[in-house]
Motif scaffolding. Structure first.
Motif, PDB file in Angstrom:
ATOM      1  N   ALA A  31      58.721  98.595  29.920  1.00  0.00           N
ATOM      2  CA  ALA A  31      58.563 100.023  30.204  1.00  0.00           C
ATOM      3  C   ALA A  31      58.639 100.300  31.702  1.00  0.00           C
ATOM      4  O   ALA A  31      59.215 101.311  32.132  1.00  0.00           O
ATOM      5  CB  ALA A  31      57.237 100.520  29.634  1.00  0.00           C
ATOM      6  N   TRP A  32      58.084  99.410  32.517  1.00  0.00           N
ATOM      7  CA  TRP A  32      58.082  99.583  33.969  1.00  0.00           C
ATOM      8  C   TRP A  32      59.496  99.475  34.532  1.00  0.00           C
ATOM      9  O   TRP A  32      59.846 100.147  35.506  1.00  0.00           O
ATOM     10  CB  TRP A  32      57.171  98.536  34.590  1.00  0.00           C
ATOM     11  N   LEU A  33      60.334  98.643  33.922  1.00  0.00           N
ATOM     12  CA  LEU A  33      61.720  98.494  34.367  1.00  0.00           C
ATOM     13  C   LEU A  33      62.615  99.645  33.900  1.00  0.00           C
ATOM     14  O   LEU A  33      63.821  99.635  34.168  1.00  0.00           O
ATOM     15  CB  LEU A  33      62.290  97.169  33.857  1.00  0.00           C
ATOM     16  N   ASN A  34      62.045 100.586  33.165  1.00  0.00           N
ATOM     17  CA  ASN A  34      62.787 101.769  32.694  1.00  0.00           C
ATOM     18  C   ASN A  34      63.925 101.395  31.731  1.00  0.00           C
ATOM     19  O   ASN A  34      64.997 101.983  31.761  1.00  0.00           O
ATOM     20  CB  ASN A  34      63.334 102.576  33.874  1.00  0.00           C
ATOM     21  N   ILE A  35      63.685 100.393  30.891  1.00  0.00           N
ATOM     22  CA  ILE A  35      64.671 100.017  29.862  1.00  0.00           C
ATOM     23  C   ILE A  35      64.034 100.103  28.476  1.00  0.00           C
ATOM     24  O   ILE A  35      64.451  99.395  27.557  1.00  0.00           O
ATOM     25  CB  ILE A  35      65.238  98.605  30.112  1.00  0.00           C
ATOM     26  N   TRP A  36      63.039 100.983  28.335  1.00  0.00           N
ATOM     27  CA  TRP A  36      62.351 101.066  27.048  1.00  0.00           C
ATOM     28  C   TRP A  36      63.278 101.601  25.950  1.00  0.00           C
ATOM     29  O   TRP A  36      63.323 101.044  24.846  1.00  0.00           O
ATOM     30  CB  TRP A  36      61.121 101.959  27.173  1.00  0.00           C
ATOM     31  N   ALA A  37      64.015 102.661  26.225  1.00  0.00           N
ATOM     32  CA  ALA A  37      64.895 103.254  25.200  1.00  0.00           C
ATOM     33  C   ALA A  37      65.967 102.261  24.729  1.00  0.00           C
ATOM     34  O   ALA A  37      66.142 102.064  23.515  1.00  0.00           O
ATOM     35  CB  ALA A  37      65.529 104.539  25.730  1.00  0.00           C
ATOM     36  N   PRO A  38      66.722 101.613  25.625  1.00  0.00           N
ATOM     37  CA  PRO A  38      67.688 100.626  25.126  1.00  0.00           C
ATOM     38  C   PRO A  38      67.034  99.436  24.441  1.00  0.00           C
ATOM     39  O   PRO A  38      67.621  98.845  23.528  1.00  0.00           O
ATOM     40  CB  PRO A  38      68.446 100.186  26.389  1.00  0.00           C
ATOM     41  N   THR A  39      65.807  99.093  24.830  1.00  0.00           N
ATOM     42  CA  THR A  39      65.111  98.004  24.139  1.00  0.00           C
ATOM     43  C   THR A  39      64.798  98.385  22.704  1.00  0.00           C
ATOM     44  O   THR A  39      64.951  97.561  21.783  1.00  0.00           O
ATOM     45  CB  THR A  39      63.809  97.650  24.891  1.00  0.00           C
ATOM     46  N   MET A  40      64.373  99.616  22.472  1.00  0.00           N
ATOM     47  CA  MET A  40      64.099 100.054  21.109  1.00  0.00           C
ATOM     48  C   MET A  40      65.386 100.124  20.283  1.00  0.00           C
ATOM     49  O   MET A  40      65.390  99.812  19.087  1.00  0.00           O
ATOM     50  CB  MET A  40      63.408 101.427  21.125  1.00  0.00           C
TER      51      MET A  40
END
Length: 342
Positions: free
Chosen positions: A119-128
């Protein structure tokens, strides 16, 4: 006085050799014309495949293959919508609790820190999105592979037919899947998931077959002796005994699905694979590294979770049932009781 008969003409060796050479050359030309061979006599297998796929398979069956995308698209959309709708803090908390109850406290801390870093790296959406793709692929691999493994375990003939097919699916490079997938299904997220399903299907099929075949024959014969039907033997004896092996196959399928994420991005699949692929295309080492870190962290969490499900300690005292799973999540001593059972 009788007239002597004329002596038979003795054929010349050179004439025989010349006639034989002409016959072979004529036959070779006819074979070349018939098989549409190259002028140098090489086998134009690539041309035959192109003619088969482009000239017959795609025009006649592309609507059918497009219709086959519907169930995959529905499951994928449902997973992605559900995962994207959960708030980040809630998802991290639920994941940490689940890992704590099913794996260990140390893995719980690692899970919380890893998801927080994502989440801190701002890749939460592509991770989901990546997680939804992997879950969809694993779901359909289990839906297809486990029944195929059961049929292969029950029939040696079917197993002999299935084995070379699985060999081909496992040994062909993953990039080779992309061309027919694009021609038959198009580009996008769903075709990427379909390519992942084809690539990750063999392990769960093979290990389901192996696990059922390794069940003690005396247990199966005892079940039949007590009047059990074939279905009862399968569901109450063979599958429970083979659960650990089947879950090992599911673990391998899960890892192969994650390894296909970056490759599937080449045909329009999103998620972390697209982040890595975009960074590769732009020589952006930082973006590619960030996407790779997300894939690695998710892979470690899912790997440890599926390994815990395959642990035989989780199958004691009914802990594999729905009630047992609830006990493992909410009862303080459920895991310890199952682990200390004889």
């Amino acid at each position: 006085m009788a007239t002597p008969l004329p002596e038979a003409a003795v054929p010349d060796d050179n004439a025989i050799a010349g006639g034989l050479f002409d016959a072979i050359q004529t036959a070779s030309l006819k074979l070349t014309t018939l098989l549409n061979l190259a002028p140098d006599g090489s086998l134009p297998l690539a041309g035959w495949i192109n003619q088969f796929v482009r000239g017959w398979l795609v025009p006649n069956f592309r609507p059918t293959f497009r219709a086959m995308q519907w169930p995959v698209a529905q499951v994928l959309n449902w997973f992605e919508a559900a995962l994207q709708a959960i708030p980040v803090s809630v998802f991290i908390a639920l994941s940490a609790i689940l890992i704590w109850r099913c794996v260990s406290r140390g893995m719980m801390i690692f899970t919380a820190l890893s998801l927080g870093l994502i989440a801190w790296l701002n890749i939460w959406a592509p991770t989901m999105t990546t997680l939804a793709m992997v879950l969809t692929a694993v779901f359909f691999c289990a839906l297809i592979g486990i029944p195929l493994g059961i049929l292969a375990a029950r029939s040696d003939r079917f197993s002999e037919i299935l084995r070379p097919t699985l060999d081909v699916m496992q040994t062909i490079p993953s990039f080779v899947y992309l061309v027919p997938i694009v021609m038959l299904f198009g580009v996008g997220l769903v075709p990427g998931v379909i390519a992942t399903i084809v690539f990750a299907l063999p392990p769960v099929t093979r290990l389901t077959n192996l696990g059922i075949r390794q069940v003690d024959r005396e247990l199966v014969e005892a079940a039949y002796a007590f009047g059990s039907t074939r279905l009862q033997v399968l569901t109450e004896v063979q599958l429970p005994q083979a659960t650990r092996t089947i879950m090992a196959g599911m673990n391998q399928t899960l890892m192969m699905s994650l390894s296909m994420v970056v490759v599937a991005a080449m045909i329009g699949a999103g998620g972390l694979g697209l982040t890595v692929y975009t960074g590769l295309g732009r020589l952006d080492v930082g973006a590619a590294t960030v996407g790779g870190i997300g894939i690695v962290l998710i892979a470690i969490i899912l790997d440890r979770f599926t390994q815990a499900l395959a642990d035989p300690k989780t199958h004691r005292k009914g802990t594999w049932t729905f009630r047992g799973c609830l006990q493992r999540l909410f009862a303080p001593q459920a895991r310890e009781a199952g682990a200390s059972a004889p």
